[in-house]
Design an enzyme around this catalytic site. Structure first.
Site, PDB file in Angstrom:
ATOM      1  CB  ALA A  98      35.853  39.919  37.194  1.00 57.92           C
ATOM      2  N   GLY A 152      34.647  39.906  42.346  1.00 60.01           N
ATOM      3  CA  GLY A 152      36.005  39.371  42.465  1.00 60.01           C
ATOM      4  C   GLY A 152      36.845  40.132  43.487  1.00 60.01           C
ATOM      5  CD  GLU A 212      34.239  35.869  43.812  1.00 54.94           C
ATOM      6  OE1 GLU A 212      34.626  36.583  42.862  1.00 54.94           O
ATOM      7  OE2 GLU A 212      33.481  34.899  43.653  1.00 54.94           O
ATOM      8  CD  GLU A 216      30.085  38.001  41.901  1.00 55.05           C
ATOM      9  OE1 GLU A 216      29.283  38.288  42.822  1.00 55.05           O
ATOM     10  OE2 GLU A 216      31.293  37.861  42.094  1.00 55.05           O
TER      11      GLU A 216
END
Ligand code: CAA
Length: 232
Positions: A63, A108, A111, A131
């Site tokens: 992200a 992300g 992910e 994270e």
């Protein structure tokens, strides 16, 4: 499309996250473009999808941290929901999606790869859920999909430590299916995709659905779904 490069050939669609200067970090704009592309792919005649990142350094560094540092809880929730919408669409797409992990796949980015059906990687790949080092938990499905792919002990190791693992370690825990040299990663992935594309779209799509449903249901229900699908 500004951030996604789409190439189509013989039923194989390659989606390249094209934000190399930011290590293909996935801003809200990137995620919005993913939604548009996936909406098309749900309807069109493409057979296998490949997702990769531009350049030699990153699949995706996750992200967009710069954006995250500027937003409050309301926007953060919208961003998390958007991420989940994209990754759920990939997981539910009735076509195989292969991640060609050509470098960093962090947060992300990891992910995104977890939502794909198959993961191939180059030797320079680095996967991880960093994270917690930023003071947050994984936000785009990492706690749930990593658990289902590598099991709770390994998922907790990776998530609690935030450590990065290389392609070899990722393969040893079933997180990566196979490692190809950096030069061959895309050509090998395409050739693998072409082999799948020779098979019945319906049979491959329904098999994907059955395996995915099987992870979230009991054996009896999974077997009944298989009988029903096989008999159609
Ligand atoms: N978001 C936004 N920009 C990013 C980024 C990210 N996730 N990762 C890297 N960048 C940017 C850097 O800011 C830098 O931009 P500038 O040149 O404009 O300064 C550029 O990409 C190159 O990055 P580095 O200079 O840091 O490259 P490096 O080779 O020194 O380090 C790296 C590479 C180890 C991957 C390092 O960039 C890094 O740690 N990135 C962050 C990885 C991360 O923590 N990802 C998780 C994000 S949070 C998340 O994804 C939450 C979730 O679950 C949804």
């Amino acid at each position: 499309m500004q951030y996604l490069k789409i190439e189509k050939e013989d039923g194989i669609v390659q989606i390249t996250i094209d934000r190399e200067d930011k290590l293909n970090a996935m801003s809200l704009d990137v995620m919005n473009e993913f939604i548009s592309v996936l909406d098309e792919l749900e309807k069109d005649s493409s057979k296998v999808i490949i997702i990769t990142g531009a350049g030699q350094k990153a699949f995706s560094a996750g992200a967009d941290i710069e954006y995250m540092s500027k937003i409050g809880p309301t926007e953060a929730e919208k961003y998390a929901i958007r991420g989940h919408e994209v990754l759920n669409k990939i997981e539910k797409l009735e076509k195989p999606v292969i991640a060609a992990i050509n470098g960093y796949a962090l947060g992300g980015g990891c992910e995104l790869a977890l939502s794909c059906d198959i993961r191939f990687a180059s030797p320079n790949a680095q996967l991880g859920q960093p994270e917690v080092t930023l003071g947050i938990c994984p936000g785009w499905g990492g706690t749930q999909r990593l658990l289902r792919i590598v099991g709770p002990a390994r998922a907790k190791d990776l998530i609690f430590s935030g450590r990065r693992i290389n392609a070899e370690e990722a393969m040893s825990m079933g997180l990566v299916n196979k490692v190809f040299s950096s030069e061959n990663l895309l050509s090998e992935t395409k050739s693998y995709a072409k082999n799948i594309a020779k098979n019945s779209n319906y049979a491959v799509g329904i098999s994907k659905m059955l395996v995915n449903r099987g992870m979230d249901t009991n054996l009896d229900t999974g077997l009944k779904l298989e009988i029903y699908s096989w008999s159609l």
